[in-house]
Enzyme design. Sequence first.
Site, mmCIF file in Angstrom:
data_model
loop_
_atom_site.group_PDB
_atom_site.id
_atom_site.type_symbol
_atom_site.label_atom_id
_atom_site.label_comp_id
_atom_site.label_asym_id
_atom_site.label_seq_id
_atom_site.Cartn_x
_atom_site.Cartn_y
_atom_site.Cartn_z
ATOM 1 N N LYS A 150 11.615 -22.355 -45.311
ATOM 2 C CA LYS A 150 11.928 -21.701 -44.032
ATOM 3 C C LYS A 150 13.453 -21.576 -43.962
ATOM 4 O O LYS A 150 14.165 -22.563 -43.840
ATOM 5 C CB LYS A 150 11.419 -22.561 -42.874
ATOM 6 C CG LYS A 150 11.631 -21.970 -41.480
ATOM 7 C CD LYS A 150 10.668 -20.836 -41.190
ATOM 8 C CE LYS A 150 10.754 -20.397 -39.731
ATOM 9 N NZ LYS A 150 10.083 -21.327 -38.817
ATOM 10 N N ASP A 315 0.166 -13.303 -35.593
ATOM 11 C CA ASP A 315 0.871 -13.612 -36.835
ATOM 12 C C ASP A 315 1.290 -15.082 -36.894
ATOM 13 O O ASP A 315 1.727 -15.553 -37.948
ATOM 14 C CB ASP A 315 2.091 -12.703 -37.014
ATOM 15 C CG ASP A 315 3.094 -12.831 -35.892
ATOM 16 O OD1 ASP A 315 2.736 -12.513 -34.749
ATOM 17 O OD2 ASP A 315 4.231 -13.253 -36.143
ATOM 18 N N ASP A 325 4.000 -22.459 -37.493
ATOM 19 C CA ASP A 325 5.187 -21.805 -36.952
ATOM 20 C C ASP A 325 5.692 -22.481 -35.680
ATOM 21 O O ASP A 325 5.392 -22.063 -34.569
ATOM 22 C CB ASP A 325 4.925 -20.317 -36.684
ATOM 23 C CG ASP A 325 6.226 -19.520 -36.712
ATOM 24 O OD1 ASP A 325 7.048 -19.785 -37.594
ATOM 25 O OD2 ASP A 325 6.424 -18.659 -35.852
#
Length: 564
Positions: A150, A315, A325
């Site tokens: 990330k 998403d 996320d």
Amino acid sequence: MKSTIETINDLAPLADYSFLNALNADPQAKEDGNNHHPREVFSGHFVPVNPTPIENPHYVAHSKKLFAELGFSDTLATSSAFMKMFSADTSNLPKPLKKQGWATGYALSIYGCEYYEQCPFRTGNAYGDGRAISIFETLIEGKRWEMQLKGGGRTPYCRGADGRAVLRSSVREFLAQEHMEALNIPTSRSLTLYASSTEKVQRPWFHNGSYSRDPELMIEEAVAITTRVAPSFLRVGQVELFARRTRKKEHPNAHTELEQIVLHLMEREYAKEINLALPLEEKILLLAQAFRKRLTSLVANWIRVGFCQGNFNSDNTALGGFTLDYGPFGFMDMFDPSYQPWTGGGVHFSFLNQPQAAQRNFEMFCLALKPLLASDTEAQEKLEKIKNEFAKVMQIRMIKMWSSKLGLETFDAKLFNEMIELMLASSVDYTIFFRELSSIPRDITPLTKSFYEQSVLLNKVLMSQWSQWLEKWKLAINVSTAQEQEIRSKQMKSVNPKYTLREWFLVPAYQKAVQGNYRLIHELQEVMNNPYDEQSDEIATKYYAKKPMELFDIAGVSHVSCSS
């Protein structure tokens, strides 16, 4: 007993790149991995990308728990070759490790509505991993893990951004993923956290002590990379992307690529639930049922511990049914059904609306599966029924969850509704209230520890209502002996954590980290990796506490932007 992995050379033979081997690369991508400029991606399941190393990386933290599960030696985290690999320098990896990583595209749906406008080309072909780059996939003792950087640099999906993550957001995600695992809630995991000693980028943020809902200035922040780990990073939005292309007949292989990614999803995430030898239509129906089961369970568990995802778009919905996320997430302090940590999230992604948001994402998933059932009317009708029963299944999950939090064998709606009304009237701390209730107190005195409004204690009518409610609850849980009470209390404490990772714990941790002091990060690791345990008096005083009133409504503490 698994062998210990002590070097990169030990890790290399474990490489198993199923995603790259089973699916298609973007045919317009440069084969050398130099795919860093924003552009439209029209087909293919992934774009090969060379990660961009951060400058002068140094060690911040690693997950000892995950290292142990993977068979990694703790010394590996600070070894030069390993640090290079997971701070995005893949240029000198031993074979069969790949120097190239991969980024994936996906569509954007917000609360059941398809969006194209945020794409700079207004087509949706630029949505995807703008700074998340997977670099490794492995099978260890039959369990598959994908490792993703990330903040590993720009990809074609970056839409003009810098492809970086900063230390602040990386600390939050690193700690939150392992905390969620410790809470017994499915989640992506944290492997390592490395920061740059020299590289910085600018991000929008708030003035200290501000009450603003929108960022007010640009600040310079240190670059960092956290490696997140999961069985896969397949999302609802990915399947949506290929379904949209199929519906619009955007290219000749669109339908084939949709089928390929759905089959890969079954193999990666649902091989134990689905007989892969069955006809495609049967497998799709089983997939929809299995994902519905996981998603409803996940969201009920979020609410169990006071977690709000904040940005629950399709998403950000992992098809493996786990938390994914950690951007504008938050653990609730004062109980509020409309709690929303993200300033841009709105009520539709608020705390007790998460079941409805999950339903919208599930509906988009079912819509994305429909093109694969175009020739089978009966299968389409069955899929519609599975979709329409989501709310019913979700409600069953919620009732079971609330019953477990209250120690009830049978849910009592009247008792529950009375409790909710009293919690709101008394401004209770969500975590502390249920933890104190788990001790099955003789009277309401322990529960008052959770009250933010101390004036409530002077409200004789409200205190009387609490006392009456507590007595009714004790009758409902039906524990008459000390042994029965001890057993029930233990059961309740196993679902009502004592510690949750609140934002006001995270703020000083990442502020100290900016100064090179990582002590609070390591302390939070230890505390939040044991959230159900009774810990020391010192830890309880520090972390089993109500949020200071002066921190309410403060920007960056009570609410966050989506910047990272």
